[in-house]
Design an enzyme around this catalytic site. Sequence first.
Site, PDB file in Angstrom:
ATOM      1  N   SER A   1       8.460  10.368  -0.893  1.00 29.70           N
ATOM      2  CA  SER A   1       8.383  11.543   0.043  1.00 29.70           C
ATOM      3  C   SER A   1       7.319  11.129   1.064  1.00 29.70           C
ATOM      4  CB  SER A   1       7.839  12.719  -0.902  1.00 29.70           C
ATOM      5  OG  SER A   1       6.602  12.429  -1.574  1.00 29.70           O
TER       6      SER A   1
ATOM      7  N   SER B   1      -8.841 -15.204   2.709  1.00 28.53           N
ATOM      8  CA  SER B   1      -7.610 -15.356   2.039  1.00 28.53           C
ATOM      9  C   SER B   1      -6.988 -13.946   2.079  1.00 28.53           C
ATOM     10  CB  SER B   1      -7.894 -15.308   0.451  1.00 28.53           C
ATOM     11  OG  SER B   1      -6.699 -15.359  -0.519  1.00 28.53           O
TER      12      SER B   1
ATOM     13  N   ASP C   1       8.450   9.223  -5.199  1.00 25.35           N
ATOM     14  CA  ASP C   1       9.795   9.695  -4.900  1.00 25.35           C
ATOM     15  C   ASP C   1       9.964   9.489  -3.730  1.00 25.35           C
ATOM     16  OD1 ASP C   1       7.505  11.028  -3.620  1.00 25.35           O
ATOM     17  OD2 ASP C   1       8.319  13.136  -4.380  1.00 25.35           O
TER      18      ASP C   1
ATOM     19  N   ASP D   1      -4.056 -13.889  -4.464  1.00 20.54           N
ATOM     20  CA  ASP D   1      -4.779 -14.563  -5.311  1.00 20.54           C
ATOM     21  C   ASP D   1      -5.863 -14.210  -6.147  1.00 20.54           C
ATOM     22  OD1 ASP D   1      -6.627 -15.010  -3.313  1.00 20.54           O
ATOM     23  OD2 ASP D   1      -5.864 -16.835  -2.601  1.00 20.54           O
TER      24      ASP D   1
ATOM     25  N   VAL E   1       1.124  10.428  -4.796  1.00 19.94           N
ATOM     26  CA  VAL E   1       1.234  11.759  -4.286  1.00 19.94           C
ATOM     27  C   VAL E   1       2.519  12.377  -4.444  1.00 19.94           C
ATOM     28  CG1 VAL E   1       1.042  13.216  -2.184  1.00 19.94           C
ATOM     29  CG2 VAL E   1      -0.203  11.301  -2.213  1.00 19.94           C
TER      30      VAL E   1
ATOM     31  N   GLY F   1       4.102  11.621  -7.211  1.00 25.37           N
ATOM     32  CA  GLY F   1       4.784  10.924  -7.863  1.00 25.37           C
ATOM     33  C   GLY F   1       5.728   9.887  -6.975  1.00 25.37           C
TER      34      GLY F   1
ATOM     35  N   HIS G   1      -5.970  -5.370  -3.206  1.00 22.37           N
ATOM     36  CA  HIS G   1      -6.896  -5.483  -1.972  1.00 22.37           C
ATOM     37  C   HIS G   1      -7.070  -7.128  -1.627  1.00 22.37           C
ATOM     38  CE1 HIS G   1      -8.921  -1.339  -2.417  1.00 22.37           C
ATOM     39  NE2 HIS G   1      -7.666  -1.398  -2.071  1.00 22.37           N
TER      40      HIS G   1
ATOM     41  N   HIS H   1       0.514   4.802  -2.107  1.00 26.83           N
ATOM     42  CA  HIS H   1       0.406   6.135  -1.518  1.00 26.83           C
ATOM     43  C   HIS H   1       1.563   6.998  -1.951  1.00 26.83           C
ATOM     44  CE1 HIS H   1      -2.988   5.212   1.590  1.00 26.83           C
ATOM     45  NE2 HIS H   1      -3.201   4.538   0.654  1.00 26.83           N
TER      46      HIS H   1
ATOM     47  N   ASN I   1      -3.250   8.248   5.701  1.00 30.17           N
ATOM     48  CA  ASN I   1      -1.716   7.418   6.176  1.00 30.17           C
ATOM     49  C   ASN I   1      -1.634   7.478   7.659  1.00 30.17           C
ATOM     50  OD1 ASN I   1      -0.779   7.218   3.707  1.00 30.17           O
ATOM     51  ND2 ASN I   1       0.233   9.366   3.529  1.00 30.17           N
TER      52      ASN I   1
ATOM     53  N   ASP J   1     -10.228  -9.143   1.815  1.00 29.99           N
ATOM     54  CA  ASP J   1     -10.620 -10.328   1.017  1.00 29.99           C
ATOM     55  C   ASP J   1     -10.701 -11.531   2.231  1.00 29.99           C
ATOM     56  OD1 ASP J   1     -10.880 -12.249  -0.627  1.00 29.99           O
ATOM     57  OD2 ASP J   1      -8.873 -12.332  -1.504  1.00 29.99           O
TER      58      ASP J   1
ATOM     59  N   ARG K   1       0.785  -1.213  -0.080  1.00 35.79           N
ATOM     60  CA  ARG K   1      -0.027  -0.041   0.030  1.00 35.79           C
ATOM     61  C   ARG K   1       0.828   1.292  -0.106  1.00 35.79           C
ATOM     62  NH1 ARG K   1      -2.893   2.010   5.393  1.00 35.79           N
ATOM     63  NH2 ARG K   1      -4.219   3.645   4.651  1.00 35.79           N
TER      64      ARG K   1
END
Length: 339
Positions: A82, A259, A80, A264, A76, A78, A197, A72, A99, A256, A68
Amino acid sequence: MRFLMFREQRLLLLLVAALVISALACSPEAALQVGFYRATCPIAEDVVLAEMKLILMEDSTLLPSLLRMHYHDCFVQGCDGSIMLKSRKRKAERDALPNHSMRGYDAIERIKAQLETICPLTVSCADIIAIAARDAVYLSHGPWYEVETGRRDGNVTVAEYAENDLAPPDSNIVDVKTFFSVKSLNSKDIAVLFGCHSIGTSHCGSIRQRLYNFTGKMDQDPSLDPAYAAQLRKLCPPPGPGDADHGEGKTKVPMDPGSGYRFDLSYYRHVLATGGLFQSDGSLLKDPVTRDYIEKVANASSPDEYYADLAAAMVKMGRTDVLYGDLGEIRPTCGVFVD
């Protein structure tokens, strides 16, 4: 209202900026390459994978968060790095509402420290995040894919950008497509990347409106499967007076079910059968392109085609507004204070 206006204005500005950048800059494909550190730090990816395996042994629940984190970070300003920057004034990306539940910052710093002892000031934090995301997929029984590297680190971090550039879990399909199109990601990319997800959990605050006040009339999202909704309501009771649950809290809800830590195809089957955990998951069923893709993957006998699509989409997302060449920096500590 002011927040919504700011978000819409920000999206418009980002669309314009993306057009300008694409017209003036050389393509990210030319700047990034597989094996960028082959000459300067040939064991860089081996070090990341080795540390990721140790992280898995110590706390496997960090793997979804590290995946994730790449999303994220890229959405935001690119890809990079940050998202790692700290601010004494609590105004950095990592302080933004989306966040607040992010974990894994220490894991990235741990990997960075290992690389600094071997190849000082060589491997960027942005590349470590991208490699760690791939390894998170792989160590969750998902596919292995080649990661393009060569990113440099940005030194600007703004909380408001994160709050306005990341699609919230209650986004409808129009909002989702807008957020992704700003990053040059199309409808197929959306359907493919939402498959991430497949691993991880969320919190009750992310779904309570969908369960208890979908349209502001104390109602439930009618597209949510009733049996699944009943399960969610048991896990997430209505908020009490003054309850300001904004997505955090102790109760964890699998994205999910059944799982939650295995990469998968069951996420797609879950969305097709129930409408998914988030409103944004269910919204994919309301667009012909994303719905067709979900149905295809949900009924697939093999994950091979999806895994190939995932590799392509992750590489494409990883090219978002990257810094390269003389742009940005390579810093020894990813979260160095910026103010």
